[in-house]
Design a protein around this motif. Sequence first.
Motif, PDB file in Angstrom:
ATOM      1  N   SER A 167       0.737  -1.044  -0.018  1.00  0.00           N
ATOM      2  CA  SER A 167       0.094   0.183   0.041  1.00  0.00           C
ATOM      3  C   SER A 167       0.805   1.167  -0.113  1.00  0.00           C
ATOM      4  O   SER A 167       2.274   1.097   0.279  1.00  0.00           O
ATOM      5  N   LEU A 168       0.483   2.351  -0.111  1.00  0.00           N
ATOM      6  CA  LEU A 168       1.127   3.635  -0.254  1.00  0.00           C
ATOM      7  C   LEU A 168       1.221   4.234   1.300  1.00  0.00           C
ATOM      8  O   LEU A 168       2.089   5.194   1.575  1.00  0.00           O
ATOM      9  N   GLN A 169       0.711   3.436   2.288  1.00  0.00           N
ATOM     10  CA  GLN A 169       0.738   4.188   3.706  1.00  0.00           C
ATOM     11  C   GLN A 169       2.241   4.193   4.042  1.00  0.00           C
ATOM     12  O   GLN A 169       2.566   5.297   4.643  1.00  0.00           O
ATOM     13  N   PRO A 170       3.257   3.262   3.814  1.00  0.00           N
ATOM     14  CA  PRO A 170       4.663   3.530   4.170  1.00  0.00           C
ATOM     15  C   PRO A 170       5.044   4.926   3.509  1.00  0.00           C
ATOM     16  O   PRO A 170       6.301   5.393   4.088  1.00  0.00           O
ATOM     17  N   TRP A 171       4.639   5.261   2.365  1.00  0.00           N
ATOM     18  CA  TRP A 171       5.092   6.593   1.833  1.00  0.00           C
ATOM     19  C   TRP A 171       4.870   7.781   2.741  1.00  0.00           C
ATOM     20  O   TRP A 171       5.361   8.688   2.760  1.00  0.00           O
ATOM     21  N   THR A 172       3.805   7.636   3.486  1.00  0.00           N
ATOM     22  CA  THR A 172       3.532   8.851   4.499  1.00  0.00           C
ATOM     23  C   THR A 172       4.322   9.116   5.621  1.00  0.00           C
ATOM     24  O   THR A 172       4.005  10.110   6.331  1.00  0.00           O
ATOM     25  N   GLU A 173       5.235   7.946   6.092  1.00  0.00           N
ATOM     26  CA  GLU A 173       6.235   8.171   7.146  1.00  0.00           C
ATOM     27  C   GLU A 173       7.012   9.374   6.988  1.00  0.00           C
ATOM     28  O   GLU A 173       7.104  10.085   7.761  1.00  0.00           O
ATOM     29  N   LYS A 174       7.534   9.747   5.725  1.00  0.00           N
ATOM     30  CA  LYS A 174       8.295  10.845   5.494  1.00  0.00           C
ATOM     31  C   LYS A 174       7.865  11.707   4.633  1.00  0.00           C
ATOM     32  O   LYS A 174       8.276  12.841   4.261  1.00  0.00           O
ATOM     33  N   GLY A 175       6.587  11.373   3.849  1.00  0.00           N
ATOM     34  CA  GLY A 175       6.187  11.990   2.612  1.00  0.00           C
ATOM     35  C   GLY A 175       7.026  11.891   1.685  1.00  0.00           C
ATOM     36  O   GLY A 175       8.031  11.106   1.478  1.00  0.00           O
ATOM     37  N   ILE A 176       6.514  12.482   0.501  1.00  0.00           N
ATOM     38  CA  ILE A 176       7.431  12.556  -0.830  1.00  0.00           C
ATOM     39  C   ILE A 176       7.893  13.893  -0.901  1.00  0.00           C
ATOM     40  O   ILE A 176       7.178  14.750  -1.178  1.00  0.00           O
TER      41      ILE A 176
END
Length: 322
Positions: free
Chosen positions: A138-147
């Motif tokens: 999923s894209l939830q791991p992307w939200t840890e630091k944002g893009i």
Amino acid sequence: MPRPSHIPRLEELPLRPDNPPNSAWGLWGEDDKLGSLNYLTDQVVLSTIREEVRTGERVGLDLPLDHFDPPLLGRAGHTQQVINKEPLVVNDDVITFNTQCSSQWDSLRHFAYQKDKKFYNGTTQADIHCSPRTDLNSLQPWTEKGIAGRGVLIDYASWAHQQGRPSSQYCFQGFGIPIGEVKELVSDLKLDLRPGDVLFLRTGYVQAYGALTEEGRKDVAQKREWIGLAQSRETTEWLWDNQFAAVVSDSPGFECRPPIEPAWHLHPILLAGWGTPIGELFDLDRLAALCEKHQKWSFFFTSAPLNYQGAVASPPNAIAIL
């Protein structure tokens, strides 16, 4: 995660013979959750801010959630309920929408290799649907630091107009933008492409959609054809060699539909093969105007996707800063 010591050539893919064609599974590790977003290290972000932010001018890259009316591709659209909290003089609102009804990121669980039925790093539909709330790919791991990182704009729509063949004439057809013309434009703009850049391709689709009548919008909502990057081995090799952190366009699919060369269909290769996020239907018109104003086609880019378990897609909540 540190950058791999060796980036193989396209012809060296897949990394293991039993993996799908052109896949790079294992390049960032067997349990990797970020794919090519791994390029966006703290040092890359810091150097990008120092090099790219000059005026402080910024532009949002999200279209309104209710921009496409009726919604494209038969997806559910945006609805809103404004709630009067009487007797308090207070309002709430409740919205519902398909996460792909407007500007969007595709996560690595969105599109699989259709023949192999596998997503990035071998994830299957059974893995994703084994319980109601899984989070694999999923894209939830992307939200840890944002893009965050360096964006580069290929304004094909403006370039084609200058050549006397406006791309708006082809936006709602399966027109494939030749990679040779993209390379020519990169050369004309003297763009220095770097590993980890986020590639933005402006096709003119959003601009052309905005000029449609109500009947025209109804017609386009049913279409399964649109302008985008033309599929080919050369296209795939160019994308791989440049090692983009993500790719983005203002069309519904980044690549054209139907595919020019189905063997080089980019959705499974990018998402399932390389772990490269695809952004679609971004609002790039104001960004193009700002880049034209400064004659500068690179910029600092940030995105904060929605944060919830199992996200398949999300509005990008994206900003470009020059």
